[in-house]
Design a protein around this motif. Structure first.
Motif, PDB file in Angstrom:
ATOM      1  N   VAL A 494       0.845  -1.200   0.000  1.00 28.94           N
ATOM      2  CA  VAL A 494       0.000   0.000   0.000  1.00 28.94           C
ATOM      3  C   VAL A 494       0.881   1.250   0.000  1.00 28.94           C
ATOM      4  N   ILE A 495       1.897   1.254   0.858  1.00 27.76           N
ATOM      5  CA  ILE A 495       2.778   2.418   0.969  1.00 27.76           C
ATOM      6  C   ILE A 495       3.531   2.649  -0.342  1.00 27.76           C
ATOM      7  N   LYS A 496       4.020   1.579  -0.964  1.00 27.13           N
ATOM      8  CA  LYS A 496       4.694   1.721  -2.261  1.00 27.13           C
ATOM      9  C   LYS A 496       3.761   2.353  -3.290  1.00 27.13           C
ATOM     10  N   LEU A 497       2.522   1.871  -3.325  1.00 24.14           N
ATOM     11  CA  LEU A 497       1.570   2.328  -4.334  1.00 24.14           C
ATOM     12  C   LEU A 497       1.151   3.782  -4.119  1.00 24.14           C
ATOM     13  N   ILE A 498       0.957   4.171  -2.868  1.00 19.60           N
ATOM     14  CA  ILE A 498       0.489   5.528  -2.588  1.00 19.60           C
ATOM     15  C   ILE A 498       1.610   6.548  -2.721  1.00 19.60           C
ATOM     16  N   THR A 499       2.801   6.217  -2.212  1.00 21.05           N
ATOM     17  CA  THR A 499       3.915   7.160  -2.306  1.00 21.05           C
ATOM     18  C   THR A 499       4.516   7.183  -3.711  1.00 21.05           C
ATOM     19  N   ARG A 500       4.195   6.155  -4.511  1.00 25.61           N
ATOM     20  CA  ARG A 500       4.795   5.964  -5.837  1.00 25.61           C
ATOM     21  C   ARG A 500       6.322   5.918  -5.731  1.00 25.61           C
ATOM     22  N   GLN A 501       6.782   5.265  -4.693  1.00 31.77           N
ATOM     23  CA  GLN A 501       8.204   5.032  -4.496  1.00 31.77           C
ATOM     24  C   GLN A 501       8.420   3.535  -4.278  1.00 31.77           C
ATOM     25  N   PHE A 502       9.543   3.030  -4.750  1.00 30.93           N
ATOM     26  CA  PHE A 502       9.843   1.603  -4.750  1.00 30.93           C
ATOM     27  C   PHE A 502       8.884   0.889  -5.722  1.00 30.93           C
ATOM     28  N   VAL A 503       9.230  -0.318  -6.107  1.00 30.58           N
ATOM     29  CA  VAL A 503       8.457  -1.033  -7.124  1.00 30.58           C
ATOM     30  C   VAL A 503       7.551  -2.063  -6.449  1.00 30.58           C
ATOM     31  N   PRO A 504       6.233  -1.945  -6.627  1.00 30.94           N
ATOM     32  CA  PRO A 504       5.336  -2.933  -6.023  1.00 30.94           C
ATOM     33  C   PRO A 504       5.499  -4.297  -6.679  1.00 30.94           C
ATOM     34  N   MET A 505       5.138  -5.335  -5.939  1.00 31.72           N
ATOM     35  CA  MET A 505       5.304  -6.689  -6.492  1.00 31.72           C
ATOM     36  C   MET A 505       4.360  -6.889  -7.667  1.00 31.72           C
ATOM     37  N   SER A 506       4.799  -7.717  -8.604  1.00 27.48           N
ATOM     38  CA  SER A 506       4.099  -7.819  -9.886  1.00 27.48           C
ATOM     39  C   SER A 506       3.258  -9.087 -10.025  1.00 27.48           C
ATOM     40  N   GLY A 507       3.210  -9.906  -9.028  1.00 32.94           N
ATOM     41  CA  GLY A 507       2.413 -11.137  -9.128  1.00 32.94           C
ATOM     42  C   GLY A 507       1.635 -11.385  -7.854  1.00 32.94           C
ATOM     43  N   THR A 508       1.304 -12.638  -7.607  1.00 31.43           N
ATOM     44  CA  THR A 508       0.605 -13.014  -6.380  1.00 31.43           C
ATOM     45  C   THR A 508       1.627 -13.519  -5.369  1.00 31.43           C
ATOM     46  N   TYR A 509       1.713 -12.818  -4.250  1.00 36.40           N
ATOM     47  CA  TYR A 509       2.595 -13.247  -3.166  1.00 36.40           C
ATOM     48  C   TYR A 509       1.910 -14.372  -2.403  1.00 36.40           C
ATOM     49  N   ILE A 510       2.591 -15.492  -2.272  1.00 32.83           N
ATOM     50  CA  ILE A 510       2.009 -16.646  -1.576  1.00 32.83           C
ATOM     51  C   ILE A 510       2.872 -16.979  -0.373  1.00 32.83           C
ATOM     52  N   PHE A 511       2.240 -17.027   0.798  1.00 32.63           N
ATOM     53  CA  PHE A 511       2.949 -17.392   2.026  1.00 32.63           C
ATOM     54  C   PHE A 511       2.656 -18.840   2.370  1.00 32.63           C
ATOM     55  N   ASN A 512       3.728 -19.584   2.576  1.00 33.85           N
ATOM     56  CA  ASN A 512       3.641 -21.004   2.924  1.00 33.85           C
ATOM     57  C   ASN A 512       4.224 -21.179   4.319  1.00 33.85           C
ATOM     58  N   GLY A 513       3.355 -21.075   5.327  1.00 26.42           N
ATOM     59  CA  GLY A 513       3.807 -21.203   6.706  1.00 26.42           C
ATOM     60  C   GLY A 513       4.135 -22.627   7.101  1.00 26.42           C
ATOM     61  N   ILE A 514       3.728 -23.574   6.278  1.00 22.98           N
ATOM     62  CA  ILE A 514       4.021 -24.990   6.563  1.00 22.98           C
ATOM     63  C   ILE A 514       5.525 -25.219   6.453  1.00 22.98           C
TER      64      ILE A 514
END
Length: 524
Positions: A494-514
């Motif tokens: 959200v911060i990347k997108l609103i500030t328009r600084q740094f590059v937001p991720m380009s796909g689906t981030y998947i967390f595997n806690g297993i």
């Protein structure tokens, strides 16, 4: 109340006053304020977001007390949206907070225009059907959308917006813009006036490495038909020539020149990535073009003409061994060239705006200056509609990842989260939600997942039995530890997108806690 500069001191060092101002002007809507949504919004409220609106039609239950730190026993039976909103406001009273006691699904169905008032919508714990509908709504209204979901020991984050342009991409590693192999006249004159064979040992060890490399690159080119070192052997020979120029072992300036010699070997001109942006059809601007593409159109004109194939100079130089006088002189040469390039670009921007029928002063000078400084690092991010990703995935990629040892679990989670939504639509509960149905739910989820894979064109593909059983064991629970991590990732984007600084991720981030892993699945 603390002064903003004191309160936000650390983050101002990262994204500056301009980034903080963008945050403070923004309006965020959160759908569902369970632990995932609450953790996301908590981070944004602490960061000084302008205003928040929490949408949730549920009441606080006992189960919420164990996984959501923004409700307590006094909240039981009360509106969850109201309670979370109240706790969030306590964290930062400068943030305006509102709540809407309504189911997000109902709002999506009955009042789609509601979302047009926001800068960005964070949609948590939505099922697939609602995700698709909300994505269409936000695309039509040009509202940025982020999906976030935690599900047992798994979770995902996905951005959806037509286009997101980044001027200040702030890459971690990027080649200094020194033009050592393509010096402009003032830099070349400065280098020519310095004698590398000066007899004074103190003067010799304080020649800036920029000067050493400019002169040595010029000498090399003259003796090699205008070419610079390109092969491994030539680069090695060039470094040996630099070593031969040393008259003492303690000459740090020559050591810096040897260590920085790769900057001479870098190709002249602009990168393929920047060329792709210049060639984009959006660079053919009209009255409806965004400021970014007007700036790109001016940049394209500059590179083709005044820039001689180069982007505007950034104008900064790194620290280096040098006499103070020579370093300051060198710094001034780079500053002067950057300022001259900026003035040319500014003129091109003003004339382009006038040509397309817009106010020639509508783009602030500070924006043009920032654009010039970061012209080599521009990024354009475009995201597929989530409906397109769901219905028409890149089949070769999907098939490859399903059998890839490193990616099969992450893609399996992605498929099973979608299968869980289909399961819920068919059986009115998520797999494993009720202990008594666990034995029935495992084969049902497996059958649903295989059916989904077949629909996607992956006939015969299978998922790990252990993973299917684990997804059932989760029972769609939101665990606080996972929600905090997923919410942290979502708020960072959200911060990347609103500030328009740094590059937001380009796909689906998947967390595997297993397996304690995170992976990014690209949606092409």
């Amino acid at each position: 109340m603390a002064e903003p500069k004191v309160k936000y001191d650390r983050q101002l060092r990262i994204w500056g006053d301009q980034g903080q101002a963008a945050l403070e002007k923004s309006s965020i809507c959160l759908l569902n304020c369970g632990p995932t949504g609450s953790e996301t919004l908590k981070n944004l409220v602490l960061g000084g977001i302008g205003s928040i609106t929490v949408v949730d039609g549920s009441k606080v239950e006992e189960g919420d007390l164990g996984n959501n730190f923004l409700v307590d026993e006094s909240s039981l039976g009360k509106s969850k949206a109201r309670c979370v909103c109240s706790f969030l406001q306590e964290l930062n009273d400068a943030v305006k907070a509102k709540f809407v006691e309504e189911s997000p699904e109902t709002l999506i169905e009955t009042n789609p225009s509601f979302f047009s008032q926001f800068t960005l919508v964070v949609a948590t714990q939505l099922v697939e059907n609602s995700m698709i509908k909300l994505d269409r709504i936000c695309r039509e209204e040009n509202v940025i959308l982020i999906f976030a979901r935690s599900y047992g020991l798994t979770g995902f984050v996905r951005i959806s917006v037509k286009e997101h342009d980044v001027i200040e991409s702030k890459p971690e590693h990027f080649l200094d813009d020194l033009r050592l192999n393509n010096p402009w006249p003032e830099l070349k004159r400065f280098a020519d006036d310095i004698d590398l064979n000066v007899q004074d040992p103190v003067a010799h060890k304080h020649i800036p490495y920029v000067v050493i490399l400019v002169k040595m690159a010029d000498e090399w080119a003259k003796s090699h038909g205008g070419r610079l070192p390109s092969t491994r052997e030539e680069k090695k020979e060039f470094k040996e020539l630099l070593k031969a120029g040393m008259v003492a072992q303690d000459e740090d300036n020559y050591k810096e020149a040897i260590d920085s010699s790769f900057k001479v070997f870098a190709p002249r001109g602009i990168s393929a990535e920047l060329q792709q942006i210049l060639n984009d059809s959006s660079a053919e601007v009209d009255s409806n073009s965004s400021d970014f593409w007007v700036l790109v159109a001016a940049l394209k004109d500059f590179i083709t003409n005044e820039g001689g194939g180069e982007a505007p100079l950034e104008g900064s130089i790194p620290d280096m061994t040098s006499s103070t006088e020579q370093y300051v002189h060198l710094q001034n040469i780079y500053h002067a060239k950057a300022e001259a390039d900026f003035l040319v670009i500014e003129g091109l921007v003003r004339s382009t705006l006038k040509k397309i029928g817009r106010d020639s002063n509508s783009i602030p000078r500070s924006t043009i200056k920032s654009f010039c400084k970061n012209a080599r690092k521009l990024k354009v991010c475009r995201y597929r509609l989530i409906e397109d990703e769901f219905n028409s995935p890149n089949l070769p990629d999907l098939q490859k990842y399903l059998t890839d040892e490193d990616y099969s679990i992450a893609v399996g989670i992605y498929i099973l989260l979608r299968a869980a939504d289909r399961f819920a639509a068919n059986y009115n509960s998520f797999p494993g939600q009720f202990d008594s149905a666990m034995d029935e739910d495992i084969p049902r989820l497996k059958s649903t997942a295989i059916s989904l894979l077949n629909d996607l064109g992956c006939n015969g593909a299978t998922l790990a039995e252990d993973l299917i059983s684990e997804m059932c064991r989760f029972g769609a629970a939101e665990l606080h530890a996972v929600a905090a991590l997923v919410g942290g990732i979502a708020s960072q984007e959200v911060i990347k997108l609103i500030t328009r600084q740094f590059v937001p991720m380009s796909g689906t981030y998947i967390f595997n806690g297993i397996d304690h892993k995170s992976q990014l699945r690209y949606a092409r």
